[in-house]
Design a protein around this motif. Structure first.
Motif, PDB file in Angstrom:
ATOM      1  N   ALA A 186     -11.605  -1.747  11.003  1.00 18.91           N
ATOM      2  CA  ALA A 186     -10.237  -2.605  10.048  1.00 18.91           C
ATOM      3  C   ALA A 186     -10.640  -2.578   8.004  1.00 18.91           C
ATOM      4  O   ALA A 186      -8.681  -2.505   7.759  1.00 18.91           O
ATOM      5  CB  ALA A 186     -10.454  -4.331  10.000  1.00 18.91           C
ATOM      6  N   TYR A 187     -11.600  -2.158   7.458  1.00 19.12           N
ATOM      7  CA  TYR A 187     -11.344  -2.045   6.634  1.00 19.12           C
ATOM      8  C   TYR A 187     -10.755  -1.198   5.507  1.00 19.12           C
ATOM      9  O   TYR A 187      -9.629  -1.251   4.743  1.00 19.12           O
ATOM     10  CB  TYR A 187     -12.133  -2.608   6.225  1.00 19.12           C
ATOM     11  CG  TYR A 187     -13.127  -2.229   3.993  1.00 19.12           C
ATOM     12  CD1 TYR A 187     -12.717  -3.436   3.630  1.00 19.12           C
ATOM     13  CD2 TYR A 187     -12.743  -0.800   3.674  1.00 19.12           C
ATOM     14  CE1 TYR A 187     -13.363  -3.524   2.246  1.00 19.12           C
ATOM     15  CE2 TYR A 187     -13.101  -1.319   2.198  1.00 19.12           C
ATOM     16  CZ  TYR A 187     -13.287  -2.152   1.268  1.00 19.12           C
ATOM     17  OH  TYR A 187     -13.738  -1.900   0.430  1.00 19.12           O
ATOM     18  N   SER A 188     -10.877  -0.232   6.567  1.00 23.78           N
ATOM     19  CA  SER A 188     -10.224   1.699   5.979  1.00 23.78           C
ATOM     20  C   SER A 188      -8.971   1.531   6.288  1.00 23.78           C
ATOM     21  O   SER A 188      -8.035   1.947   5.518  1.00 23.78           O
ATOM     22  CB  SER A 188     -11.188   2.531   6.443  1.00 23.78           C
ATOM     23  OG  SER A 188     -10.794   2.482   8.209  1.00 23.78           O
ATOM     24  N   GLN A 189      -8.920   0.271   7.026  1.00 22.32           N
ATOM     25  CA  GLN A 189      -7.205   1.169   7.737  1.00 22.32           C
ATOM     26  C   GLN A 189      -6.252  -0.187   7.204  1.00 22.32           C
ATOM     27  O   GLN A 189      -4.897  -0.425   6.283  1.00 22.32           O
ATOM     28  CB  GLN A 189      -6.474  -0.012   9.546  1.00 22.32           C
ATOM     29  CG  GLN A 189      -6.904   0.941  10.146  1.00 22.32           C
ATOM     30  CD  GLN A 189      -7.165   0.854  11.775  1.00 22.32           C
ATOM     31  OE1 GLN A 189      -6.892  -0.108  12.145  1.00 22.32           O
ATOM     32  NE2 GLN A 189      -6.874   2.232  12.465  1.00 22.32           N
ATOM     33  N   ARG A 190      -7.332  -0.699   6.879  1.00 23.64           N
ATOM     34  CA  ARG A 190      -6.294  -1.968   5.220  1.00 23.64           C
ATOM     35  C   ARG A 190      -6.549  -1.339   3.750  1.00 23.64           C
ATOM     36  O   ARG A 190      -4.751  -1.329   3.294  1.00 23.64           O
ATOM     37  CB  ARG A 190      -7.238  -3.012   4.999  1.00 23.64           C
ATOM     38  CG  ARG A 190      -6.337  -3.896   3.645  1.00 23.64           C
ATOM     39  CD  ARG A 190      -7.049  -5.950   4.085  1.00 23.64           C
ATOM     40  NE  ARG A 190      -8.830  -5.538   3.621  1.00 23.64           N
ATOM     41  CZ  ARG A 190      -8.976  -5.675   2.520  1.00 23.64           C
ATOM     42  NH1 ARG A 190      -8.410  -5.312   1.790  1.00 23.64           N
ATOM     43  NH2 ARG A 190     -10.793  -5.774   3.061  1.00 23.64           N
ATOM     44  N   LEU A 191      -7.129  -0.956   3.504  1.00 20.98           N
ATOM     45  CA  LEU A 191      -6.734   0.233   2.148  1.00 20.98           C
ATOM     46  C   LEU A 191      -5.558   1.519   2.517  1.00 20.98           C
ATOM     47  O   LEU A 191      -4.876   1.427   1.569  1.00 20.98           O
ATOM     48  CB  LEU A 191      -8.401   0.797   1.903  1.00 20.98           C
ATOM     49  CG  LEU A 191      -9.512  -0.266   1.504  1.00 20.98           C
ATOM     50  CD1 LEU A 191     -10.732   0.848   1.499  1.00 20.98           C
ATOM     51  CD2 LEU A 191      -9.112  -0.787   0.504  1.00 20.98           C
ATOM     52  N   GLN A 192      -5.757   1.952   3.883  1.00 16.09           N
ATOM     53  CA  GLN A 192      -4.701   2.998   4.190  1.00 16.09           C
ATOM     54  C   GLN A 192      -3.564   2.809   3.950  1.00 16.09           C
ATOM     55  O   GLN A 192      -2.733   2.889   3.409  1.00 16.09           O
ATOM     56  CB  GLN A 192      -4.926   3.860   5.482  1.00 16.09           C
ATOM     57  CG  GLN A 192      -6.027   4.284   5.955  1.00 16.09           C
ATOM     58  CD  GLN A 192      -6.604   4.873   7.236  1.00 16.09           C
ATOM     59  OE1 GLN A 192      -6.143   5.517   7.246  1.00 16.09           O
ATOM     60  NE2 GLN A 192      -7.443   4.478   7.104  1.00 16.09           N
TER      61      GLN A 192
END
Length: 94
Positions: A29-35
């Protein structure tokens, strides 16, 4: 500023499965938000390893550090950061 980042994951083999699943879900979830925000434009799995190569596009090394430190898996990562610069032989659109 562009940074090439290699992240190697080292989860303890005896980590509780529920804790492991929660960490991985929060990491995704965190990495997809940053992407989606544009600061993590490239993410590739390294075949055969629990590791990735990424490119981050951020304003400073301090911003990059804060983003990386916010990863739920951060305590289990070995991270290598390389600053990137434009190559003089790069073909430029135009």
């Amino acid at each position: 500023m562009l940074f090439h980042v290699r992240m190697d994951v080292h989860l303890p083999p005896d980590l509780d499965e529920a804790v492991r699943a929660d960490l991985i879900a929060r990491e995704k979830a965190y990495s997809q938000r940053l992407q989606r925000a544009g600061c993590w434009p490239h993410l590739w799995r390294i075949a055969g390893e629990y590791a990735n190569y990424s490119v981050f596009d951020v304003g400073s090394i301090d911003e990059l550090h804060d983003l990386l430190a916010g990863l739920p898996l951060f305590p289990y990562l070995t991270v290598k950061v390389t600053a990137l610069a434009t190559h003089p032989s790069k073909v430029v659109a135009g």
